[in-house]
Design a protein around this motif. Sequence first.
Motif, PDB file in Angstrom:
ATOM      1  N   GLY A  32       5.119   8.277  -4.425  1.00 22.29           N
ATOM      2  CA  GLY A  32       6.154   7.791  -5.336  1.00 22.29           C
ATOM      3  C   GLY A  32       6.047   6.339  -5.715  1.00 22.29           C
ATOM      4  O   GLY A  32       6.705   5.894  -6.658  1.00 22.29           O
ATOM      5  N   LYS A  33       5.234   5.545  -5.002  1.00 19.14           N
ATOM      6  CA  LYS A  33       5.212   4.101  -5.235  1.00 19.14           C
ATOM      7  C   LYS A  33       4.534   3.728  -6.548  1.00 19.14           C
ATOM      8  O   LYS A  33       4.891   2.715  -7.164  1.00 19.14           O
ATOM      9  N   ALA A  34       3.563   4.508  -6.979  1.00 23.45           N
ATOM     10  CA  ALA A  34       2.887   4.189  -8.236  1.00 23.45           C
ATOM     11  C   ALA A  34       3.870   4.252  -9.406  1.00 23.45           C
ATOM     12  O   ALA A  34       3.859   3.382 -10.285  1.00 23.45           O
ATOM     13  N   LEU A  35       4.740   5.254  -9.413  1.00 22.30           N
ATOM     14  CA  LEU A  35       5.738   5.364 -10.479  1.00 22.30           C
ATOM     15  C   LEU A  35       6.699   4.174 -10.434  1.00 22.30           C
ATOM     16  O   LEU A  35       7.066   3.639 -11.482  1.00 22.30           O
ATOM     17  N   GLU A  36       7.097   3.736  -9.247  1.00 22.77           N
ATOM     18  CA  GLU A  36       7.985   2.582  -9.124  1.00 22.77           C
ATOM     19  C   GLU A  36       7.365   1.340  -9.766  1.00 22.77           C
ATOM     20  O   GLU A  36       8.025   0.611 -10.513  1.00 22.77           O
ATOM     21  N   VAL A  37       6.093   1.093  -9.428  1.00 20.35           N
ATOM     22  CA  VAL A  37       5.418  -0.093  -9.960  1.00 20.35           C
ATOM     23  C   VAL A  37       5.328  -0.011 -11.471  1.00 20.35           C
ATOM     24  O   VAL A  37       5.560  -1.003 -12.181  1.00 20.35           O
TER      25      VAL A  37
END
Length: 266
Positions: A32-37
């Motif tokens: 999920g972190k790629a979408l956050e960035v």
Amino acid sequence: MALTTTAETELRNILRSFRAAHGGAVAPTSEGKALEVWVLMKLAHTVHQTLSANWRVTLRRGDGSLLPVGGNFDLPSQRSKIQPSSPTAPGYVLLEHRRHADRRLELRGSLQWMGRSGAKHEIDVSVLPAQIGEAIRNNGGGYPHGLPIAAVECKDKGGFGPLDETRQTLARMYDLVLVTQPISSWSCRIFEAATYTYWGRKSSRYVSFFKKGTFGIVRAGQFQSGASTLASHYSIGHYPGIYDNASVIHRLESSFRRTVATISDF
């Protein structure tokens, strides 16, 4: 899910426009972190691109200093409080009004906020006043209290988001919002506990608080129809198929620009 080719290219181009490192692995690989960035940098870029006459947007290190040219823009790898001031602490995006020195905002990823109950709530992408962030950072680190200026949950999942997904976001907002003020003589939206620094004005009703700001759930998939009814009532935007339709991220960007442009009303 990994970023789509289009989203990854956009992320690299945005980092390049801010003169940050943009080659190699620019997005985290944890779930999920790629979408956050990507969402965080899209919001930073829309202000940089469309409101530059009034707002300056810069990438900052964990001590508030400018990110060096070609430096890696490091965000938290997991949920985190605001760390004590240090150049190696996770960075953030600083938005500064060019004429009004009191209008300065920090755009952050994976930040934990403290609720009225004492529970900590992670928000994937959130915005707080810079004076609050600075007070926390310069006094050993900690958690902001109150309702963020913007709060976006990122669900990098396919399928249909259930009603409970929206209920959870709403419950988090209810625990954060300061309808009951921390000190009776205050009128604020956000505060920090170490120096009793506070910002904004209170509202008398939950829905009035929620109408001022950008709140939303970004999803790779779709939402169940009943969830939209609940979200709409409480001013929580639904942004489905975020990778598939450019108009969806444009709606979120538009909401964020309105929030930034009207920050003096908060």
